[in-house]
Scaffold this active site. Structure first.
Site, PDB file in Angstrom:
ATOM      1  CE  LYS A  12      -3.982   2.039   0.354  1.00  0.00           C
ATOM      2  NZ  LYS A  12      -4.765   2.114  -0.865  1.00  0.00           N
ATOM      3  CB  SER A  13       1.547   3.707  -2.608  1.00  0.00           C
ATOM      4  OG  SER A  13       2.455   4.754  -2.764  1.00  0.00           O
ATOM      5  CB  CYS A  58       9.900  -1.480  14.390  1.00  0.00           C
ATOM      6  SG  CYS A  58       9.313  -1.867  16.035  1.00  0.00           S
ATOM      7  CG  PHE A  82       3.124   4.303  13.423  1.00  0.00           C
ATOM      8  CD1 PHE A  82       2.800   4.039  14.749  1.00  0.00           C
ATOM      9  CD2 PHE A  82       3.444   3.229  12.598  1.00  0.00           C
ATOM     10  CE1 PHE A  82       2.787   2.737  15.239  1.00  0.00           C
ATOM     11  CE2 PHE A  82       3.442   1.926  13.082  1.00  0.00           C
ATOM     12  CZ  PHE A  82       3.106   1.678  14.401  1.00  0.00           C
TER      13      PHE A  82
HETATM   14  N1  LIG Z   1       6.488  -1.649  19.286  1.00  0.00           N
HETATM   15  C1  LIG Z   1       6.415  -2.717  18.534  1.00  0.00           C
HETATM   16  O1  LIG Z   1       5.431  -2.907  17.809  1.00  0.00           O
HETATM   17  C2  LIG Z   1       7.511  -3.738  18.529  1.00  0.00           C
HETATM   18  C3  LIG Z   1       7.288  -4.954  17.871  1.00  0.00           C
HETATM   19  C4  LIG Z   1       8.302  -5.907  17.868  1.00  0.00           C
HETATM   20  C5  LIG Z   1       9.484  -5.662  18.532  1.00  0.00           C
HETATM   21  N2  LIG Z   1       9.673  -4.474  19.157  1.00  0.00           N
HETATM   22  C6  LIG Z   1      10.923  -4.294  19.918  1.00  0.00           C
HETATM   23  O2  LIG Z   1      10.628  -4.576  21.292  1.00  0.00           O
HETATM   24  C7  LIG Z   1      11.409  -3.723  22.155  1.00  0.00           C
HETATM   25  C8  LIG Z   1      10.499  -2.940  23.059  1.00  0.00           C
HETATM   26  O3  LIG Z   1       9.689  -2.110  22.280  1.00  0.00           O
HETATM   27  P1  LIG Z   1       8.421  -1.340  22.873  1.00  0.00           P
HETATM   28  O4  LIG Z   1       7.741  -0.707  21.717  1.00  0.00           O
HETATM   29  O5  LIG Z   1       7.674  -2.258  23.770  1.00  0.00           O
HETATM   30  O6  LIG Z   1       9.163  -0.228  23.762  1.00  0.00           O
HETATM   31  P2  LIG Z   1       8.522   0.736  24.868  1.00  0.00           P
HETATM   32  O7  LIG Z   1       9.362   1.934  24.914  1.00  0.00           O
HETATM   33  O8  LIG Z   1       7.045   0.852  24.640  1.00  0.00           O
HETATM   34  O9  LIG Z   1       8.688  -0.091  26.234  1.00  0.00           O
HETATM   35  C9  LIG Z   1       9.915  -0.347  26.832  1.00  0.00           C
HETATM   36  C10 LIG Z   1       9.756  -0.237  28.335  1.00  0.00           C
HETATM   37  O10 LIG Z   1      10.974  -0.690  28.952  1.00  0.00           O
HETATM   38  C11 LIG Z   1      11.135   0.071  30.159  1.00  0.00           C
HETATM   39  N3  LIG Z   1      12.532  -0.043  30.613  1.00  0.00           N
HETATM   40  C12 LIG Z   1      13.647   0.447  30.020  1.00  0.00           C
HETATM   41  N4  LIG Z   1      14.741   0.124  30.734  1.00  0.00           N
HETATM   42  C13 LIG Z   1      14.314  -0.586  31.812  1.00  0.00           C
HETATM   43  C14 LIG Z   1      14.976  -1.195  32.913  1.00  0.00           C
HETATM   44  N5  LIG Z   1      16.300  -1.168  33.024  1.00  0.00           N
HETATM   45  N6  LIG Z   1      14.226  -1.823  33.831  1.00  0.00           N
HETATM   46  C15 LIG Z   1      12.877  -1.875  33.721  1.00  0.00           C
HETATM   47  N7  LIG Z   1      12.193  -1.312  32.700  1.00  0.00           N
HETATM   48  C16 LIG Z   1      12.910  -0.676  31.754  1.00  0.00           C
HETATM   49  C17 LIG Z   1      10.719   1.462  29.774  1.00  0.00           C
HETATM   50  O11 LIG Z   1      10.397   2.219  30.925  1.00  0.00           O
HETATM   51  C18 LIG Z   1       9.515   1.179  28.857  1.00  0.00           C
HETATM   52  O12 LIG Z   1       8.282   1.227  29.557  1.00  0.00           O
HETATM   53  C19 LIG Z   1      12.266  -2.878  21.217  1.00  0.00           C
HETATM   54  O13 LIG Z   1      13.507  -3.508  21.057  1.00  0.00           O
HETATM   55  C20 LIG Z   1      11.497  -2.904  19.911  1.00  0.00           C
HETATM   56  O14 LIG Z   1      12.342  -2.730  18.804  1.00  0.00           O
HETATM   57  C21 LIG Z   1       8.707  -3.524  19.190  1.00  0.00           C
HETATM   58  O1  LIG Z   2       1.525  -1.565   2.769  1.00  0.00           O
HETATM   59  C1  LIG Z   2       1.872  -0.851   3.720  1.00  0.00           C
HETATM   60  C2  LIG Z   2       2.027  -1.351   5.045  1.00  0.00           C
HETATM   61  C3  LIG Z   2       2.433  -0.493   6.038  1.00  0.00           C
HETATM   62  N1  LIG Z   2       2.666   0.821   5.771  1.00  0.00           N
HETATM   63  C4  LIG Z   2       3.136   1.712   6.863  1.00  0.00           C
HETATM   64  O2  LIG Z   2       4.267   1.123   7.471  1.00  0.00           O
HETATM   65  C5  LIG Z   2       4.350   1.474   8.838  1.00  0.00           C
HETATM   66  C6  LIG Z   2       4.509   0.241   9.706  1.00  0.00           C
HETATM   67  O3  LIG Z   2       3.327  -0.513   9.674  1.00  0.00           O
HETATM   68  P1  LIG Z   2       3.216  -1.975  10.311  1.00  0.00           P
HETATM   69  O4  LIG Z   2       4.344  -2.788   9.848  1.00  0.00           O
HETATM   70  O5  LIG Z   2       1.862  -2.479  10.023  1.00  0.00           O
HETATM   71  O6  LIG Z   2       3.287  -1.654  11.874  1.00  0.00           O
HETATM   72  P2  LIG Z   2       4.449  -1.844  12.981  1.00  0.00           P
HETATM   73  O7  LIG Z   2       3.756  -1.893  14.280  1.00  0.00           O
HETATM   74  O8  LIG Z   2       5.516  -0.828  12.762  1.00  0.00           O
HETATM   75  O9  LIG Z   2       5.021  -3.314  12.708  1.00  0.00           O
HETATM   76  C7  LIG Z   2       6.281  -3.565  12.086  1.00  0.00           C
HETATM   77  O10 LIG Z   2       7.327  -3.429  13.030  1.00  0.00           O
HETATM   78  C8  LIG Z   2       7.192  -4.305  14.166  1.00  0.00           C
HETATM   79  C9  LIG Z   2       8.307  -3.950  15.132  1.00  0.00           C
HETATM   80  O11 LIG Z   2       9.501  -4.570  14.836  1.00  0.00           O
HETATM   81  C10 LIG Z   2       7.248  -5.745  13.693  1.00  0.00           C
HETATM   82  O12 LIG Z   2       7.128  -6.623  14.807  1.00  0.00           O
HETATM   83  C11 LIG Z   2       6.114  -5.992  12.696  1.00  0.00           C
HETATM   84  O13 LIG Z   2       6.191  -7.332  12.201  1.00  0.00           O
HETATM   85  C12 LIG Z   2       6.246  -4.996  11.549  1.00  0.00           C
HETATM   86  O14 LIG Z   2       5.133  -5.134  10.645  1.00  0.00           O
HETATM   87  C13 LIG Z   2       3.074   2.272   9.133  1.00  0.00           C
HETATM   88  O15 LIG Z   2       3.367   3.648   9.101  1.00  0.00           O
HETATM   89  C14 LIG Z   2       2.149   1.891   7.995  1.00  0.00           C
HETATM   90  O16 LIG Z   2       1.201   2.876   7.713  1.00  0.00           O
HETATM   91  C15 LIG Z   2       2.519   1.317   4.490  1.00  0.00           C
HETATM   92  O17 LIG Z   2       2.737   2.503   4.240  1.00  0.00           O
HETATM   93  N2  LIG Z   2       2.109   0.466   3.511  1.00  0.00           N
END
Ligand SMILES: NC(=O)c1ccc[n+]([C@@H]2O[C@H](COP(=O)([O-])OP(=O)(O)OC[C@H]3O[C@@H](n4cnc5c(N)ncnc54)[C@H](O)[C@@H]3O)[C@@H](O)[C@H]2O)c1
Ligand SMILES: O=c1ccn([C@@H]2O[C@H](COP(=O)(O)OP(=O)(O)O[C@H]3O[C@H](CO)[C@@H](O)[C@H](O)[C@H]3O)[C@@H](O)[C@H]2O)c(=O)[nH]1
Length: 464
Positions: A269-270, A278, A340
Site C-alpha cells: 500500500k503506497s 521499528c 503512524f
Molecule cells: N512496538 C512494537 O510494535 C515492537 C514490535 C516488535 C518488537 N519491538 C521491539 O521490542 C522492544 C520494546 O519495544 P516497545 O515498543 O515495547 O518499547 P517501549 O518503549 O514501549 O517499552 C519499553 C519499556 O521498557 C522500560 N525499561 C527500560 N529500561 C528498563 C529497565 N532497566 N528496567 C525496567 N524497565 C525498563 C521502559 O520504561 C519502557 O516502559 C524494542 O527492542 C522494539 O524494537 C517492538
Molecule cells: O503496505 C503498507 C504497510 C504499512 N505501511 C506503513 O508502514 C508502517 C509500519 O506498519 P506496520 O508494519 O503495520 O506496523 P508496525 O507496528 O511498525 O510493525 C512492524 O514493526 C514491528 C516492530 O519490529 C514488527 O514486529 C512488525 O512485524 C512490523 O510489521 C506504518 O506507518 C504503515 O502505515 C505502508 O505505508 N504500507
C-alpha cells in the site's frame, strides 16, 4: 525437564504488555510479572478503568481484564520480579543512538545492558534469559559475558525470541502468529531452554509454527524481516512517484503485481511514508552492522530504503505547497490523523510529524485531529525535533477533538493516517466549511475520489 512456573518480563511497553498478557491468558498455571522502572506506566497498567491502560490496542483490555491480578501482575519491583522468575524476558526499548559512536544509526543498548547487570546482581538461582527486544546480531554474546561474570555460580541460558507483532493488530498477531522464532545454543541446556520456551507458546500456537534456530539466525531474522517489509513499502512508494508522472495508478499496479504469488499482495500500500518505532530504527541498525563488518555495498543497499522513505514524506509536503499556489505561509492546513497507522495511539516516527515540520518551515498553520492521539503527545513529537521553538509550535499548531472543527476555515485537508472513520465523514458538510478551492491531499489513498470530486473537491492522491 524443569517446569516454568514464574515468568518475569522487564519492560511494560507496546511489546511487553500485550505479549505477556497473552502468554498469561494461555498459560494460567504460570505466574507472569511485568516490571518496569516507569511508575506512571505501571500505575496505568494497574488502573481499574481499562480505558486508561497505557496502550491502545484492539482486544488488549479484554485480555488484561481476564488475567490481571490472577496470574498477570504489573509492578515497579524489578528485583523481586527477577528473583522469583525461572524465565526472564527482556523487552526494553532499543532506540537509535542519539550520541557518540554510531549516532543516528546503531541501536542504543544501554537499557539492555542495565537489565543484564541487574539480573546478574540479583539472581540467586539458574535462569533462562530471553531477548524479546529487537537486537543487533551477536548481542547474546555481550549478554552472556555480563551475566557470566558474576562468579556466584548461577547459570544463565540465553535465548532470542524476537517479536513480530504489528501495532494496531497486536492481540490478533499474538493469538495467531505466522510463526514464533526461538534461537538458542545447541548444547543440552540450550536445547532444554528452547524446548521450555517452545512449550509456553505451544499452549496455543501449532507446534509446526514454532521455529527453533541458532541464536544468531534468530537475532538477524528479526532485522531481516523488518528490512524486507520496509523495503516493500519503499519500493511501491518509489513507483508512486513514477505513477504521478505517467498516469499509471499505483493501486492498480499493486493489485497487478500482488497477484503474482511470488510477489504476494500484502504490504504494497503506497503511502505518505512508513512510520513506527521499528522500521527506520531496525533498517538503520542493519546499515550500521553491515558497515561495521566492512560490507559497504550491503549497507548502501539498505540505506536506500530509508532515503526513499524520507523522500516520500518530503514529496507529500512539497505537493501540498506546490498545489497551494506555491505558498502555505499563514494558511490553515487540517491534518486528519497523527498516529503512524490506524488503530494505535503510537506516534513514534509517524510521517505526520515530518510533514508538519516541513510545513512549519514554510510558516503554515496546522490543525490536527486524531481520534486517539493527545495534544500533549503531538506537541512533544514536534518539540523533540528541535527545529521550531515550543512557543512557535503552540502558536502555529492547534489540536482539536472534533474532526469538523479541524477543517473549518482550512485551505487544505491532508490525510496522514488511514483511520476508517475519515472515509465516512459528511464530506458535503465538510465542503461547506472549508475555504475554496477545496483541496484534499490523501496520503493514504483511502477517500472515495469520485464522490469527493462530485461534491467539488480537488483531490491529490499518492501515485495517481
Ligand atoms: N512496538 C512494537 O510494535 C515492537 C514490535 C516488535 C518488537 N519491538 C521491539 O521490542 C522492544 C520494546 O519495544 P516497545 O515498543 O515495547 O518499547 P517501549 O518503549 O514501549 O517499552 C519499553 C519499556 O521498557 C522500560 N525499561 C527500560 N529500561 C528498563 C529497565 N532497566 N528496567 C525496567 N524497565 C525498563 C521502559 O520504561 C519502557 O516502559 C524494542 O527492542 C522494539 O524494537 C517492538
Ligand atoms: O503496505 C503498507 C504497510 C504499512 N505501511 C506503513 O508502514 C508502517 C509500519 O506498519 P506496520 O508494519 O503495520 O506496523 P508496525 O507496528 O511498525 O510493525 C512492524 O514493526 C514491528 C516492530 O519490529 C514488527 O514486529 C512488525 O512485524 C512490523 O510489521 C506504518 O506507518 C504503515 O502505515 C505502508 O505505508 N504500507
Amino acid at each position: 525437564m524443569k517446569e516454568i512456573k514464574n515468568i518475569c518480563c522487564i519492560g511494560a511497553g507496546y511489546v511487553g504488555g500485550p505479549t505477556m498478557a497473552v502468554i498469561a491468558l494461555k498459560n494460567p498455571h504460570i505466574k507472569v510479572n511485568i516490571v518496569d522502572i516507569n511508575k506512571e506506566r505501571i500505575d496505568d497498567w494497574n488502573d481499574e478503568d481499562l480505558d486508561l491502560l497505557p496502550i491502545y490496542e484492539p482486544g488488549l483490555a479484554e485480555v488484561v481484564a481476564q488475567t490481571r491480578n490472577k496470574n498477570l501482575f504489573f509492578s515497579t519491583d524489578v528485583k523481586k520480579g527477577i528473583q522469583e522468575a525461572d524465565m526472564i524476558f527482556i523487552s526494553v526499548n532499543t532506540p537509535t543512538k542519539t550520541y557518540g559512536k554510531g549516532k543516528g544509526q546503531a541501536a542504543d543498548l544501554k537499557y539492555i545492558e542495565l537489565c543484564a547487570r541487574q539480573i546478574a546482581e540479583v539472581a540467586t538461582d539458574d535462569k533462562i534469559v530471553v531477548e524479546k527486544s529487537t537486537l543487533p546480531v551477536r548481542t547474546a554474546e555481550a549478554l552472556k559475558s555480563i551475566l557470566s561474570s558474576t562468579g556466584n555460580g548461577v547459570n544463565f541460558e540465553i535465548l532470542s525470541n524476537p517479536e513480530f507483532l504489528a501495532e494496531g493488530t497486536a492481540i490478533d498477531d499474538l493469538m495467531n502468529p505466522d510463526r514464533v522464532l526461538i534461537g538458542g545454543d545447541d548444547t543440552p541446556t540450550g536445547q532444554e531452554a528452547k524446548d521450555l520456551l517452545s512449550g509456553i507458546y505451544e499452549a496455543w500456537v501449532p507446534k509446526k509454527q514454532v521455529l527453533q534456530t541458532n541464536v544468531w539466525s534468530s537475532e538477524l531474522s528479526k532485522l531481516t524481516a523488518n528490512a524486507f517489509l520496509a523495503q516493500r513499502i519503499s519500493s511501491i512508494n518509489a513507483m508512486s512517484a513514477l505513477c504521478e508522472k505517467t498516469e499509471a495508478d499505483v493501486d492498480e499496479i499493486a493489485r497487478a503485481i500482488g497477484m503474482d504469488s511470488r510477489i504476494g499482495a500484502k504490504f504494497l500500500k503506497s503511502s505518505v511514508g512508513f512510520g513506527g518505532s521499528c522500521f527506520q530504527k531496525d533498517v538503520l541498525n542493519l546499515v550500521y552492522i553491515a558497515k561495521s563488518y566492512g560490507l559497504d555495498e550491503v549497507a548502501e543497499y539498505w540505506d536506500q530504503v530509508i532515503k526513499l522513505n524520507d523522500y516520500q514524506k518530503r514529496r507529500f509536503a512539497d505537493n501540498i505547497i506546490k498545489n497551494s499556489y506555491n505558498t502555505v505561509s499563514g494558511k490553515n492546513i487540517a491534518f486528519y490523523g497523527w498516529a503512524f497507522k490506524k488503530e494505535t495511539n503510537d506516534t513514534r516516527e509517524s510521517a505526520a510529524i515530518y510533514v508538519a515540520d516541513h510545513l512549519l518551515d514554510e510558516q503554515a498553520n496546522i490543525v490536527v485531529y486524531d481520534p486517539k492521539v493527545t495534544a500533549e503527545r503531538i506537541y512533544a513529537d514536534l518539540e523533540y525535533l528541535n527545529t521550531h521553538s515550543p512557543e512557535e509550535i503552540r502558536e502555529r499548531v492547534k489540536v482539536v477533538n472534533d474532526p469538523y472543527e479541524a477543517i473549518t476555515g482550512a485551505h487544505a485537508i491532508a490525510v496522514l493516517t488511514e483511520w476508517d472513520e475519515f472515509i465516512n465523514y459528511d464530506w458535503e458538510h465538510i465542503y461547506k466549511l472549508v475555504l475554496k478551492p477545496a483541496s484534499i491531499f490523501d496520503g493514504r489513498n483511502i477517500l472515495e475520489v469520485g464522490h469527493l470530486k462530485k461534491i467539488g473537491f480537488s483531490i491529490k492522491n499518492i501515485g495517481k
